[in-house]
Design a protein around this motif. Structure first.
Motif, short mmCIF file in Angstrom:
data_model
loop_
_atom_site.label_atom_id
_atom_site.label_comp_id
_atom_site.label_asym_id
_atom_site.label_seq_id
_atom_site.Cartn_x
_atom_site.Cartn_y
_atom_site.Cartn_z
N GLY A 204 66.81 25.69 34.14
CA GLY A 204 66.95 27.06 33.67
C GLY A 204 65.60 27.65 33.33
O GLY A 204 64.56 27.04 33.59
N THR A 205 65.62 28.83 32.73
CA THR A 205 64.37 29.54 32.44
C THR A 205 63.96 29.31 30.98
O THR A 205 64.74 28.79 30.19
CB THR A 205 64.54 31.04 32.68
OG1 THR A 205 65.62 31.48 31.86
CG2 THR A 205 64.87 31.34 34.14
N ILE A 206 62.75 29.71 30.66
CA ILE A 206 62.32 29.71 29.25
C ILE A 206 62.83 31.03 28.67
O ILE A 206 62.39 32.09 29.09
CB ILE A 206 60.78 29.63 29.14
CG1 ILE A 206 60.26 28.40 29.88
CG2 ILE A 206 60.34 29.65 27.69
CD1 ILE A 206 58.73 28.33 29.97
N PRO A 207 63.80 30.95 27.74
CA PRO A 207 64.40 32.20 27.26
C PRO A 207 63.37 33.10 26.55
O PRO A 207 62.48 32.58 25.87
CB PRO A 207 65.47 31.73 26.27
CG PRO A 207 65.64 30.28 26.50
CD PRO A 207 64.34 29.78 27.07
N PRO A 208 63.50 34.42 26.71
CA PRO A 208 62.57 35.34 26.04
C PRO A 208 62.62 35.18 24.51
O PRO A 208 61.65 35.49 23.82
CB PRO A 208 63.04 36.73 26.45
CG PRO A 208 64.36 36.55 27.12
CD PRO A 208 64.47 35.12 27.55
N GLU A 209 63.72 34.62 24.00
CA GLU A 209 63.86 34.43 22.55
C GLU A 209 62.82 33.46 21.99
O GLU A 209 62.67 33.35 20.78
CB GLU A 209 65.27 33.93 22.22
CG GLU A 209 66.37 34.95 22.36
CD GLU A 209 66.86 35.12 23.79
OE1 GLU A 209 66.28 34.49 24.71
OE2 GLU A 209 67.82 35.89 24.00
N VAL A 210 62.09 32.78 22.87
CA VAL A 210 61.06 31.85 22.40
C VAL A 210 60.09 32.58 21.46
O VAL A 210 59.54 31.98 20.52
CB VAL A 210 60.30 31.21 23.60
CG1 VAL A 210 59.44 32.21 24.34
CG2 VAL A 210 59.48 30.01 23.17
N GLY A 211 59.93 33.89 21.68
CA GLY A 211 59.02 34.69 20.86
C GLY A 211 59.45 34.81 19.41
O GLY A 211 58.68 35.25 18.56
N ASN A 212 60.71 34.40 19.10
CA ASN A 212 61.19 34.50 17.72
C ASN A 212 60.62 33.41 16.82
O ASN A 212 60.72 33.50 15.61
CB ASN A 212 62.72 34.38 17.68
CG ASN A 212 63.39 35.53 18.42
OD1 ASN A 212 62.75 36.55 18.69
ND2 ASN A 212 64.64 35.35 18.78
N LEU A 213 60.04 32.38 17.42
CA LEU A 213 59.56 31.26 16.61
C LEU A 213 58.15 31.56 16.08
O LEU A 213 57.17 30.94 16.46
CB LEU A 213 59.57 29.97 17.43
CG LEU A 213 60.94 29.53 17.96
CD1 LEU A 213 60.81 28.27 18.79
CD2 LEU A 213 61.91 29.29 16.80
N GLY A 214 58.08 32.52 15.20
CA GLY A 214 56.80 33.06 14.74
C GLY A 214 55.91 32.08 14.01
O GLY A 214 54.73 32.34 13.81
N LYS A 215 56.45 30.94 13.58
CA LYS A 215 55.63 29.97 12.84
C LYS A 215 55.15 28.84 13.74
O LYS A 215 54.47 27.92 13.27
CB LYS A 215 56.43 29.36 11.69
CG LYS A 215 56.75 30.35 10.59
CD LYS A 215 57.44 29.62 9.45
CE LYS A 215 57.78 30.56 8.31
NZ LYS A 215 58.80 29.97 7.43
N LEU A 216 55.49 28.93 15.03
CA LEU A 216 55.21 27.82 15.94
C LEU A 216 53.71 27.60 16.12
O LEU A 216 52.95 28.52 16.41
CB LEU A 216 55.86 28.11 17.29
CG LEU A 216 56.41 26.92 18.06
CD1 LEU A 216 57.41 26.14 17.23
CD2 LEU A 216 57.05 27.38 19.36
N VAL A 217 53.29 26.33 15.98
CA VAL A 217 51.90 25.94 16.16
C VAL A 217 51.75 25.16 17.48
O VAL A 217 50.73 25.24 18.14
CB VAL A 217 51.43 25.07 14.97
CG1 VAL A 217 50.03 24.53 15.18
CG2 VAL A 217 51.48 25.87 13.67
N GLY A 218 52.80 24.42 17.84
CA GLY A 218 52.75 23.64 19.08
C GLY A 218 54.04 23.79 19.87
O GLY A 218 55.12 23.66 19.31
N LEU A 219 53.92 24.10 21.17
CA LEU A 219 55.08 24.21 22.04
C LEU A 219 54.81 23.40 23.30
O LEU A 219 53.86 23.68 24.04
CB LEU A 219 55.35 25.68 22.40
CG LEU A 219 56.51 25.93 23.39
CD1 LEU A 219 57.83 25.45 22.82
CD2 LEU A 219 56.61 27.43 23.73
N ASP A 220 55.61 22.36 23.53
CA ASP A 220 55.42 21.51 24.70
C ASP A 220 56.74 21.41 25.46
O ASP A 220 57.69 20.79 25.00
CB ASP A 220 54.95 20.12 24.25
CG ASP A 220 54.52 19.24 25.42
OD1 ASP A 220 54.82 19.62 26.58
OD2 ASP A 220 53.90 18.20 25.18
#
Ligand SMILES: *[C@@H]1O[C@H](CO)[C@@H](O)[C@H](O)[C@H]1NC(C)=O
Ligand SMILES: *[C@@H]1O[C@H](CO)[C@@H](O)[C@H](O)[C@H]1NC(C)=O
Ligand SMILES: *[C@@H]1O[C@H](CO)[C@@H](O)[C@H](O)[C@H]1NC(C)=O
Ligand SMILES: *[C@@H]1O[C@H](CO)[C@@H](O)[C@H](O)[C@H]1NC(C)=O
Length: 457
Positions: A204-220
């Motif tokens: 599937g795709t990377i959902p646009p909602e990923v932008g909601n994780l405003g505290k994210l420091v690392g995304l793998d």
């Protein structure tokens, strides 16, 4: 006066005796040091997982210091004066080993004070699935860190109920056999700092909602089968330091919004199907130290802007159809230690300033259409040794004035038709080559551990 005395005395005695009393209570009546219900939950968890079948009898007080039960951490709560499980570590020595038929214990989400769970190489035989009780009644699980890693028999999808873990800060589901799309609910876990879903078979795709994780420091999300474009909302992750989307099936271009990621230190997009052009705002990624983007059908010219990213230590742009010349601005990347531009269609000369890249010890420019005189002096050549690869550029040559020692395999002397030098490597040279190979290996190691440090702090 006498009538008043007994009361304060009583109080005083109580105050003096209390600490003694409470420690005695633990050693004299250890059963009472843990809530029985919690103890029972813990045993149920061990029943699902542990290879040690005798633990119920062997560890009547698993929370007691010195109980001998490794893989458990407890803390004393002043609220109820009891010991509570705060951390569980299972799967590999010295932590409790898992049995072949281990199943995922949903009871972990019922331990009232559990902060962190690590289950590493545990589900490796019988298929197991992550199971989270549906929206349970308060109090919500206080779990901050959930790490299920390297479980080759952990299959199925990521349950959307993971979003009910409202305190979750670190979620690691790396190196399992998870399938299906990333549940969009995960992106409502607004306390997340680190999200690692790498090395699975997520689709599937990377959902646009990923932008909601405003505290994210690392995304793998690397090493999955994610498709579609990188959502522009990625730019909303303002404090992101590590973004790894490499080894997926991503298409489209790098979104312009990437320039918002001004804290980004590590960006990996290698092994996808991304194409040019690069966003203009690239220049704003001034914290960037690692930009890894091999193997994408970019087919544009190399952006000048990389020359402004002064902190870059590693730049990998191989095998991506780049054409045009190598921007001379790249000579300003004085901290660069590794540059990979091999297997492109680069033409023109190697910028003269490259000889000033005093930290570089791995340079691969092989299989391009570069030409002209190689600008490196002997200090440079000795430092790189075999980590310099200029082969497969039929137009490159060495100045005849270069010392005989400096000649590199794969490049001939200018004006000499016999381009491929087969000179035997001198002993002193061989030692230096060996030395730089060691240096390279140790850098790789540093990069790898950086990869881990940034992720796990
Ligand atoms: C280059 O690297 C050194 C050591 O890692 C560091 O102290 C320095 O700040 C870096 N320079 C830039 C421009 O990032
Ligand atoms: C290398 O750096 C020195 C000192 O900054 C500078 O004078 C020189 O021009 C540079 N060499 C090249 C080829 O750019
Ligand atoms: C090679 O160039 C570097 C950087 O300009 C300089 O520091 C070094 O002394 C030079 N080495 C030789 C042997 O000329
Ligand atoms: C340079 O890249 C080529 C092609 O990918 C590879 O075969 C070679 O081993 C690399 N050389 C060095 C020194 O890394």
């Amino acid at each position: 006066m006498l009538s008043l005395f007994p009361f304060p005395l009583h109080l005083l005695l109580l105050l003096i005796c209390f600490p003694v009393f409470s420690t005695n209570q633990q050693s004299l009546a250890p059963d009472s040091s843990m809530n029985r219900h919690e103890l029972e939950t813990l045993y149920k968890i061990m029943e699902s997982l542990s290879a040690d079948e005798d633990w119920r009898a062997a560890y009547p007080n698993p929370c007691q210091p010195g109980s001998g039960w490794t893989g458990i951490e407890c803390k004393h709560s002043t609220l109820d004066n009891l010991l509570h499980v705060t951390r569980l570590d299972l799967g590999t020595f010295p932590n409790p080993a898992c049995k072949n038929s281990a199943t995922f214990p949903p009871e972990i989400f019922h331990l009232p004070n559990l902060d962190a769970v690590f289950i590493f190489q545990c589900f490796t035989n019988a298929p197991a699935r992550i199971s989270i009780p549906p929206n349970k009644l308060p109090p919500a699980s206080p779990l901050q860190q959930l790490s299920l890693r390297s479980n080759s028999a952990l299959i199925g999808t990521i349950p959307p109920q993971i979003s009910t873990l409202k305190s979750l800060q670190i979620l690691t589901l790396s190196q399992n056999r998870l399938t299906g799309p990333i549940p969009v609910e995960i992106f409502t876990s607004s306390s997340l700092l680190h999200l690692d879903l790498s090395y699975n078979t997520l689709t599937g795709t990377i959902p646009p909602e990923v932008g909601n994780l405003g505290k994210l420091v690392g995304l793998d999300l690397s090493y999955n089968k994610l498709t579609g474009a990188i959502p522009p909302t990625i730019g909303e992750l303002r404090i992101l330091q590590k973004l790894d989307l490499s080894s997926n099936l991503l298409t489209g271009t790098i979104p312009d919004s990437i320039h918002e990621l001004q804290s980004l230190v590590f960006l990996a997009l290698s092994n996808n199907r991304l194409h040019g052009a690069f966003p203009k705002g690239l220049i704003n990624l001034h914290s960037l130290q690692y930009f890894l983007m091999d193997n994408n059908p970019m087919s544009v010219s190399l952006p000048e802007e990389f020359g402004q990213l002064k902190k870059l230590q590693e730049l990998r742009l191989s095998n991506s159809g780049y054409s045009g010349t190598i921007p001379s601005a790249y000579s300003q990347l004085l901290n660069l230690s590794s540059l990979s531009l091999q297997n492109n269609r680069l033409s023109g000369t190697i910028p003269d300033g490259f000889t000033n890249l005093s930290h570089i010890y791995h340079l691969n420019l092989s299989r391009n259409f570069l030409q002209g005189v190689v600008p490196f002096n002997s200090t440079f050549l000795k430092r790189l040794g075999r980590n310099l690869d200029l082969s497969g550029n039929s137009g490159l040559c060495f100045s005849p004035s270069a010392a005989a020692d400096d000649v590199i395999i794969g490049v001939g002397v200018c004006g000499n038709n016999d381009r491929i030098s087969s000179k035997p490597v001198k002993k002193s040279e061989a030692a230096l080559l060996h030395c730089s190979t060691l240096l390279f290996v140790s850098l790789c190691f540093t990069i790898l551990s950086f990869h881990h440090t940034i992720y796990y702090f």
